[in-house]
Write an enzyme that holds these catalytic residues in place. Structure first.
Site, short mmCIF file in Angstrom:
data_model
loop_
_atom_site.label_atom_id
_atom_site.label_comp_id
_atom_site.label_asym_id
_atom_site.label_seq_id
_atom_site.Cartn_x
_atom_site.Cartn_y
_atom_site.Cartn_z
N CYS A 43 -10.51 7.09 7.65
CA CYS A 43 -10.84 5.69 7.38
C CYS A 43 -12.17 5.56 6.63
CB CYS A 43 -10.90 4.90 8.69
SG CYS A 43 -11.54 3.24 8.48
N CYS A 48 -9.67 3.76 4.28
CA CYS A 48 -9.87 2.30 4.26
C CYS A 48 -11.17 1.85 3.59
CB CYS A 48 -9.89 1.75 5.68
SG CYS A 48 -8.68 2.50 6.77
N LYS A 51 -11.51 2.80 -0.19
CA LYS A 51 -10.40 2.06 -0.84
C LYS A 51 -10.78 0.58 -0.99
CE LYS A 51 -7.75 -0.17 1.43
NZ LYS A 51 -6.63 0.24 2.22
N TYR A 178 2.04 1.92 1.36
CA TYR A 178 0.74 1.25 1.35
C TYR A 178 -0.17 1.84 0.26
CZ TYR A 178 0.71 -0.51 6.33
OH TYR A 178 0.90 -1.14 7.51
N GLU A 182 -1.35 0.02 -3.14
CA GLU A 182 -2.75 -0.41 -3.21
C GLU A 182 -3.44 0.23 -4.42
OE1 GLU A 182 -3.74 -1.38 1.47
OE2 GLU A 182 -4.40 0.54 0.67
N HIS A 435 -7.68 -28.75 4.57
CA HIS A 435 -7.32 -29.11 3.20
C HIS A 435 -8.55 -29.13 2.30
CE1 HIS A 435 -4.83 -30.97 0.16
NE2 HIS A 435 -5.78 -31.85 -0.06
P1 NDP Z 1 4.07 5.68 3.47
O1 NDP Z 1 4.86 6.48 4.42
O2 NDP Z 1 3.75 4.27 3.73
O3 NDP Z 1 4.76 5.74 2.04
C1 NDP Z 1 5.15 6.95 1.45
C2 NDP Z 1 5.89 6.61 0.18
O4 NDP Z 1 6.20 7.78 -0.53
C3 NDP Z 1 7.21 5.89 0.45
O5 NDP Z 1 7.37 4.93 -0.54
C4 NDP Z 1 8.22 7.02 0.35
O6 NDP Z 1 9.49 6.59 -0.04
C5 NDP Z 1 7.61 7.86 -0.76
N1 NDP Z 1 8.01 9.25 -0.66
C6 NDP Z 1 7.99 10.05 0.43
N2 NDP Z 1 8.43 11.28 0.12
C7 NDP Z 1 8.72 11.26 -1.20
C8 NDP Z 1 9.24 12.23 -2.10
N3 NDP Z 1 9.52 13.46 -1.71
N4 NDP Z 1 9.42 11.86 -3.38
C9 NDP Z 1 9.15 10.61 -3.79
N5 NDP Z 1 8.67 9.64 -2.98
C10 NDP Z 1 8.47 9.97 -1.71
O7 NDP Z 1 2.77 6.56 3.24
P2 NDP Z 1 1.40 6.25 2.56
O8 NDP Z 1 0.96 7.60 2.11
O9 NDP Z 1 1.46 5.17 1.55
O10 NDP Z 1 0.51 5.72 3.77
C11 NDP Z 1 0.44 6.45 4.98
C12 NDP Z 1 0.04 5.57 6.12
O11 NDP Z 1 -1.31 5.22 5.98
C13 NDP Z 1 0.79 4.23 6.15
O12 NDP Z 1 1.98 4.32 6.86
C14 NDP Z 1 -0.19 3.33 6.79
O13 NDP Z 1 0.06 3.31 8.18
C15 NDP Z 1 -1.54 3.95 6.50
N6 NDP Z 1 -2.29 3.13 5.54
C16 NDP Z 1 -2.66 1.87 5.86
C17 NDP Z 1 -3.33 1.07 4.97
C18 NDP Z 1 -3.69 -0.32 5.32
O14 NDP Z 1 -3.72 -0.65 6.50
N7 NDP Z 1 -3.97 -1.20 4.36
C19 NDP Z 1 -3.70 1.58 3.65
C20 NDP Z 1 -3.26 2.89 3.40
C21 NDP Z 1 -2.59 3.63 4.31
P3 NDP Z 1 10.57 6.01 1.00
O15 NDP Z 1 10.17 4.59 1.29
O16 NDP Z 1 11.85 6.08 0.23
O17 NDP Z 1 10.54 6.90 2.18
#
Ligand code: NDP
Length: 454
Positions: A43, A48, A51, A178, A182, A435
């Site tokens: 974080c 976080c 970012k 996410y 982002e 408002h």
């Molecule tokens: P996520 O699991 O949210 O997203 C991963 C993405 O990558 C999905 O779209 C997934 O597709 C895709 N993906 C996975 N494997 C492959 C592959 N082999 N080839 C192509 N695409 C692929 O992970 P993030 O890394 O974005 O974030 C991790 C965690 O971090 C989040 O779940 C969240 O909890 C936390 N986070 C929170 C934030 C916030 O609160 N604002 C900010 C950033 C992170 P598919 O959907 O098809 O599986």
């Protein structure tokens, strides 16, 4: 048996530090903590905090364009990544010191060293020292993963993005979660030509479908070249950058490629399997609701358990662990209702059930409105905000609230209080509108946009 410590925490991120501080500072336990990299964890150091600072940095060109529309003779100059990075590094150093000092002040002994398990009560440090502890807490977090095929291609993940020497002119972001969404908005805002590939039908899988579609449209309107149903088929380093051919046949060359394709718990080489602890399919430590693993002396909190990978959740899990084990008050964090914000541009604030989840549970009314907010409308922009409530027809309770709008992260924190208290649609209706604001739409929607079930 006398132990060296009451608690040994492995991992100095949000979860580990909170647990250590509460156990030592509030409950008087003798606590040690080992961290192999930097105090503060994902974080603070590579998540976080940096970012959000990049989100702020990337918002200024839009602000200046609006200022011009409002009559200001304003011009945006060039963005100096080097200056931003030095300031960012200094800020992260300050926060890291604060984490270290707060833990130290609570009486936590910190080892700047990798630690692994040598037994149910034994911890071994990378320098060879061994300690015993009545309880061991694993709070080692997670790390980004790149699909196997591209692991050696030298692309960036969210770990490297904050360490770039310079801002690329163009970037391809792979993923639709996410982090990918982002960063697509951040780079686009900073003036980088941004392309995003997502393999599925719509980004932000798992969230409310209408909200996902709304965000994707806004991102495209803002200039992001979003390719849905698209993955990388071929990739090649060339003098001009990284050439990529997509599964759709589209090809392009990008100065940088960022994989945001998910994260994996940091359990490799910790010694858990040697102790007979079977890990989940992605390496997560299975725990009960009190964060206790199947080995009674070993607990785990935060991303390493892969429950809900969010900082405030990790902090609550760490705190509940300390209160349970050292405070004599069995406490657990209820993962049922988690308000959260995704810092895309526009932001997405969400709490409770999506329309799709709620429909599957019973009859619901959906109140939804998309509109052009006053500020951007005046500036001549077409940006639209979305406000949405999902209401249980039987109880009138608001089951879900979804907001896509500037500052919706701030709004959802407060709407989250109402939803957590079990507010009904009648409670929302009774609340006087503030408002003129965007959020007043949440208390002025009178007629359901859609209804499902009997
Ligand atoms: P996520 O699991 O949210 O997203 C991963 C993405 O990558 C999905 O779209 C997934 O597709 C895709 N993906 C996975 N494997 C492959 C592959 N082999 N080839 C192509 N695409 C692929 O992970 P993030 O890394 O974005 O974030 C991790 C965690 O971090 C989040 O779940 C969240 O909890 C936390 N986070 C929170 C934030 C916030 O609160 N604002 C900010 C950033 C992170 P598919 O959907 O098809 O599986």
């Amino acid at each position: 048996m006398a132990f060296d410590y009451d608690l040994f925490v492995i991992g100095g991120g949000s979860a580990g530090v909170r647990a250590a501080r509460i156990a030592a500072g509030e409950h008087g336990a003798k606590v040690a903590l080992a961290e192999e990299y930097r105090m503060g964890g994902t974080c603070v150091i590579r998540g976080c905090v940096p970012k959000k600072l990049m989100v702020f940095a990337s918002s200024f060109p839009g602000e200046v364009a609006d200022a011009q529309a409002y009559g200001w003779d304003a011009q945006i100059g060039a963005f100096n990544w080097g200056q931003f990075r030095s300031q960012l590094d200094a800020e992260l150093d300050r926060l890291e010191r604060a984490y270290r000092n707060n833990a130290g002040r609570a009486g936590v002994e910190i080892f700047d060293c990798r630690a692994t398990l040598a037994g149910p009560h034994e911890v071994r440090l990378a320098d060879g020292c061994e300690f015993t502890a009545k309880h061991i807490l694993i709070a080692t977090g997670g790390r980004p993963v790149v699909p196997e095929k591209w692991r050696e291609a030298g692309c960036m993940t969210s770990n490297e993005v904050f360490l770039m020497d310079r801002l690329p002119k163009s970037i391809l972001i792979v993923g639709g979660g996410y982090i990918a969404s982002e960063f697509a908005c951040i780079f686009n805002g900073l003036g980088v030509k941004t392309t995003q590939f997502y393999r599925g039908a719509q980004i932000l899988r798992g969230f409310d479908e209408e909200a996902r579609g709304h965000i994707a449209n806004e991102m495209q309107d803002n200039g992001i070249d979003l390719h849905l149903g698209t993955d990388i088929m071929e990739m090649e380093r060339r003098d001009s950058g990284t050439w990529v051919k997509a599964t759709t046949g589209h090809d392009g060359t990008y100065e940088a490629v960022l994989f945001a394709t998910g994260r994996r718990p940091n359990t490799d080489g910790l010694g858990l399997e040697e102790l007979g602890l079977e890990l989940g399919p992605n390496g997560a430590i299975p725990v009960d609701r009190y964060s206790q693993s199947r080995i009674p002396s070993i607990y785990a909190v935060g991303d390493v358990t892969d429950r809900a990978n969010l900082t405030p959740v990790a902090i609550r899990e760490g705190h509940a662990f300390a209160d349970t084990v050292f405070g004599g008050t069995p406490t657990y964090f209820d993962h049922g209702l988690i308000p959260t914000a995704i810092f895309t541009q526009p932001e997405f604030g969400t709490v409770g059930l999506s329309e799709e989840e709620a429909r599957a549970q019973g009859p619901v009314d959906v109140y939804s409105t998309a509109f052009r907010p006053m500020r951007s409308l005046f500036a001549g922009r077409n940006a639209r905000a979305l406000m949405k409530l999902i209401v249980c027809r039987k109880t009138d309770k608001v089951l879900g609230c979804h907001i896509v709008a500037e500052h919706s992260g701030e709004m959802i924190q407060l709407a989250g209080v109402a939803v957590a208290m079990g507010a009904t649609k009648a409670d929302f209706d009774r609340t006087l509108a503030v408002h003129p604001t965007m959020a007043e739409e949440l208390v002025t929607m009178r007629t359901p946009t859609r209804s499902y079930g009997d």
